[in-house]
Each structure stands twice: as structure tokens, then as C-alpha cells.
Design an enzyme around this catalytic site. Structure first.
Site, PDB file in Angstrom:
ATOM      1  N   PHE A  11     -17.444 -34.517  -4.863  1.00  0.00           N
ATOM      2  CA  PHE A  11     -17.579 -35.962  -4.725  1.00  0.00           C
ATOM      3  C   PHE A  11     -18.804 -36.425  -5.508  1.00  0.00           C
ATOM      4  O   PHE A  11     -19.905 -35.910  -5.311  1.00  0.00           O
ATOM      5  CB  PHE A  11     -17.680 -36.384  -3.258  1.00  0.00           C
ATOM      6  CG  PHE A  11     -17.297 -37.818  -3.069  1.00  0.00           C
ATOM      7  CD1 PHE A  11     -15.957 -38.184  -2.971  1.00  0.00           C
ATOM      8  CD2 PHE A  11     -18.265 -38.817  -3.036  1.00  0.00           C
ATOM      9  CE1 PHE A  11     -15.595 -39.520  -2.838  1.00  0.00           C
ATOM     10  CE2 PHE A  11     -17.907 -40.152  -2.892  1.00  0.00           C
ATOM     11  CZ  PHE A  11     -16.566 -40.503  -2.798  1.00  0.00           C
ATOM     12  N   GLU A  65     -11.824 -48.129 -15.703  1.00  0.00           N
ATOM     13  CA  GLU A  65     -11.899 -47.570 -14.347  1.00  0.00           C
ATOM     14  C   GLU A  65     -13.067 -46.590 -14.262  1.00  0.00           C
ATOM     15  O   GLU A  65     -13.510 -46.029 -15.259  1.00  0.00           O
ATOM     16  CB  GLU A  65     -10.550 -46.890 -14.037  1.00  0.00           C
ATOM     17  CG  GLU A  65     -10.449 -46.126 -12.748  1.00  0.00           C
ATOM     18  CD  GLU A  65     -10.620 -46.961 -11.478  1.00  0.00           C
ATOM     19  OE1 GLU A  65     -11.603 -47.707 -11.400  1.00  0.00           O
ATOM     20  OE2 GLU A  65      -9.805 -46.810 -10.553  1.00  0.00           O
ATOM     21  N   ASP A  66     -13.552 -46.386 -13.049  1.00  0.00           N
ATOM     22  CA  ASP A  66     -14.677 -45.465 -12.871  1.00  0.00           C
ATOM     23  C   ASP A  66     -14.227 -44.002 -12.881  1.00  0.00           C
ATOM     24  O   ASP A  66     -14.804 -43.170 -13.563  1.00  0.00           O
ATOM     25  CB  ASP A  66     -15.464 -45.778 -11.582  1.00  0.00           C
ATOM     26  CG  ASP A  66     -14.587 -45.829 -10.329  1.00  0.00           C
ATOM     27  OD1 ASP A  66     -13.350 -45.685 -10.440  1.00  0.00           O
ATOM     28  OD2 ASP A  66     -15.140 -46.029  -9.230  1.00  0.00           O
ATOM     29  N   ASP A 116      -8.772 -39.837  -9.872  1.00  0.00           N
ATOM     30  CA  ASP A 116      -8.833 -38.748  -8.904  1.00  0.00           C
ATOM     31  C   ASP A 116      -7.382 -38.284  -8.653  1.00  0.00           C
ATOM     32  O   ASP A 116      -6.831 -37.539  -9.453  1.00  0.00           O
ATOM     33  CB  ASP A 116      -9.521 -39.311  -7.648  1.00  0.00           C
ATOM     34  CG  ASP A 116      -9.820 -38.286  -6.590  1.00  0.00           C
ATOM     35  OD1 ASP A 116     -10.362 -37.228  -6.914  1.00  0.00           O
ATOM     36  OD2 ASP A 116      -9.519 -38.542  -5.412  1.00  0.00           O
ATOM     37  N   ARG A 172     -24.566 -46.644  -5.747  1.00  0.00           N
ATOM     38  CA  ARG A 172     -24.025 -47.225  -6.989  1.00  0.00           C
ATOM     39  C   ARG A 172     -25.120 -47.446  -8.024  1.00  0.00           C
ATOM     40  O   ARG A 172     -24.868 -47.473  -9.221  1.00  0.00           O
ATOM     41  CB  ARG A 172     -23.361 -48.580  -6.701  1.00  0.00           C
ATOM     42  CG  ARG A 172     -22.110 -48.505  -5.846  1.00  0.00           C
ATOM     43  CD  ARG A 172     -21.396 -49.854  -5.874  1.00  0.00           C
ATOM     44  NE  ARG A 172     -20.406 -49.984  -4.810  1.00  0.00           N
ATOM     45  CZ  ARG A 172     -19.157 -49.560  -4.878  1.00  0.00           C
ATOM     46  NH1 ARG A 172     -18.730 -48.934  -5.950  1.00  0.00           N
ATOM     47  NH2 ARG A 172     -18.315 -49.737  -3.873  1.00  0.00           N
TER      48      ARG A 172
HETATM   49  P1  IMP Z   1      -7.288 -42.210  -7.069  1.00  0.00           P
HETATM   50  O1  IMP Z   1      -7.275 -41.094  -6.064  1.00  0.00           O
HETATM   51  O2  IMP Z   1      -7.115 -41.695  -8.483  1.00  0.00           O
HETATM   52  O3  IMP Z   1      -6.282 -43.273  -6.717  1.00  0.00           O
HETATM   53  O4  IMP Z   1      -8.733 -42.874  -7.006  1.00  0.00           O
HETATM   54  C1  IMP Z   1      -9.007 -43.928  -6.141  1.00  0.00           C
HETATM   55  C2  IMP Z   1     -10.453 -44.352  -6.168  1.00  0.00           C
HETATM   56  O5  IMP Z   1     -11.168 -43.444  -5.340  1.00  0.00           O
HETATM   57  C3  IMP Z   1     -11.219 -44.326  -7.473  1.00  0.00           C
HETATM   58  O6  IMP Z   1     -11.015 -45.457  -8.268  1.00  0.00           O
HETATM   59  C4  IMP Z   1     -12.643 -44.299  -6.959  1.00  0.00           C
HETATM   60  O7  IMP Z   1     -13.085 -45.602  -6.666  1.00  0.00           O
HETATM   61  C5  IMP Z   1     -12.520 -43.467  -5.701  1.00  0.00           C
HETATM   62  N1  IMP Z   1     -12.996 -42.075  -5.928  1.00  0.00           N
HETATM   63  C6  IMP Z   1     -12.271 -40.974  -6.180  1.00  0.00           C
HETATM   64  N2  IMP Z   1     -13.053 -39.888  -6.332  1.00  0.00           N
HETATM   65  C7  IMP Z   1     -14.323 -40.342  -6.172  1.00  0.00           C
HETATM   66  C8  IMP Z   1     -15.624 -39.699  -6.230  1.00  0.00           C
HETATM   67  O8  IMP Z   1     -15.789 -38.488  -6.464  1.00  0.00           O
HETATM   68  N3  IMP Z   1     -16.702 -40.510  -6.014  1.00  0.00           N
HETATM   69  C9  IMP Z   1     -16.581 -41.849  -5.760  1.00  0.00           C
HETATM   70  N4  IMP Z   1     -15.407 -42.480  -5.709  1.00  0.00           N
HETATM   71  C10 IMP Z   1     -14.284 -41.733  -5.909  1.00  0.00           C
HETATM   72 MG    MG Z   2     -12.316 -47.221  -8.407  1.00  0.00          MG
END
Ligand code: IMP
Ligand code: MG
Length: 184
Positions: A161, A108-109, A112, A174
Site C-alpha cells: 500500500f 489517474e493516480d 490496482d 496526500r
Molecule cells: P482499482 O482497484 O484499480 O479500482 O483502484 C481503485 C482506487 O483505489 C485507486 O484509484 C486508488 O485511489 C485506490 N488505491 C489502490 N491502491 C492504492 C494504494 O496502494 N494506495 C492508495 N490508494 C490506492
Molecule cells: Mg484513485
């Protein structure tokens, strides 16, 4: 190596580089070695969550020195209204393998709130992989809303962000070779 901020049209929102390209490369090599040790003689399947992890996956898999296979999936829970999860099992698609024969490492990238990975790991567990672990490039622990800890987290980032190296804002940035903070 390009770690200076781009000045061309369209990059005005990039505030600062948080993780330069050489640090990404070094840390990915380090973690690639750990993964290779852990999964030697185990059937390893890397499953990358698109789109954000595509560059990380490409670099990470080339630092893994044991045999592995690769699949891709998309997490579609935030389609449409971006704040409401569909909770739909169609979250997982693109995987046309019987994953019960593999030790699965989800790639995963960024973690969050943690909601995506809680949901995706729950669904993958139902498919009975031999084991299931999570490797994330970035971890933003200050933002966590659910209890989730990745098994491998390469960098911790502050609550800003971030974009680049696969991560986007509105589908842009990207292609930056480093992780940068963007002003929204
Ligand atoms: P979650 O909030 O952990 O479910 O994250 C959901 C998705 O939000 C991640 O997989 C990312 O693709 C995107 N995301 C969350 N924070 C960032 C950020 O700082 N930059 C870019 N994408 C983000
Ligand atoms: Mg993601």
C-alpha cells in the site's frame, strides 16, 4: 528536496520511500514530452479522477507543451461500503463539457484491481470522445482482477500500500512529496 522520512507526530506508519521526488519529476517531464508529441494539433482534454490524482495532474499538465483543457471527476462507486461498487452512472460528474469534441486523456493516480478504470472508461466512451486514453502515475499489475492496461504508466510498484504525492490512506499522507510505503 525532502526524501527522508518525516519523523513528526502522525507519520509513524511510513515505512520507506519507494519513489523519491526527483524521480517523479524526471519521469513526469519525460511523459509530458511524449503526450505533447502525440496530441500536437489535437484538441486535448485532461480528465483527472479525484482526489488521488490532483498533484500528478498539476505537475503533468505543466510538462505538456501543447494546448490542453482540464476537467475533474470523481469515481463514487465505493462510497459507503468500501467493497461494493454501486455501478451507478453518477460515477461521472463535474464534467460540464461536450467531450465529443476532444481527445480525452484520463489522469489517474494508481491502477490496482483495474475495476475503477474499466468502469470509468466504459462510461466515458458512451460520451463519444474523439479518442480516449489513460495515463496513470502508478501501476500495480500484481493486483489486477480485470483485463486493463493503461496507455501511459509512469512507474510500476510492488503489491504494497503506497501513499504520498496525492495518494492517501484514510485521507492522510496526500501531501508527502514522494511515494512511500505505509504499514497498515
Ligand atoms: P482499482 O482497484 O484499480 O479500482 O483502484 C481503485 C482506487 O483505489 C485507486 O484509484 C486508488 O485511489 C485506490 N488505491 C489502490 N491502491 C492504492 C494504494 O496502494 N494506495 C492508495 N490508494 C490506492
Ligand atoms: Mg484513485
Amino acid at each position: 528536496m525532502v526524501d527522508t522520512l518525516p519523523v513528526s507526530f502522525g507519520y509513524e506508519n511510513i515505512k520507506r520511500v519507494i519513489i523519491p521526488e526527483n524521480e517523479l519529476k524526471a519521469r513526469i517531464a519525460e511523459v509530458g514530452k511524449c503526450i505533447s508529441l502525440e496530441y500536437s494539433e489535437k484538441p486535448l482534454l485532461l480528465i483527472a479522477i479525484l482526489k488521488g490524482s490532483f498533484i500528478f495532474l498539476a505537475d503533468l499538465c505543466r510538462e505538456i507543451t501543447v494546448p490542453c483543457e482540464v476537467e475533474f471527476m470523481r469515481s463514487s462507486s465505493y462510497v459507503g461500503n468500501s467493497t461494493v461498487s454501486t455501478g451507478n452512472p453518477k460515477d461521472i460528474f463535474g464534467i460540464d463539457k461536450d467531450i465529443s469534441k476532444y481527445h480525452v486523456l484520463l489522469v489517474e493516480d494508481i491502477v490496482d484491481t483495474g475495476k475503477t478504470l474499466v468502469r470509468v472508461t466504459e462510461q466515458l466512451k458512451k460520451l463519444n470522445p474523439l479518442s480516449l486514453k489513460v495515463c496513470t502515475l502508478l501501476d500495480k499489475p500484481e493486483r489486477r482482477e480485470v483485463d486493463f492496461s493503461p496507455d501511459f504508466a509512469l512507474f510500476t510498484v510492488p503489491d504494497v500500500f503506497v501513499v504520498g504525492y496525492g495518494l492517501d490512506f484514510d485521507e492522510k499522507y496526500r501531501n508527502l512529496p514522494y511515494i512511500a510505503e505505509v504499514s497498515l
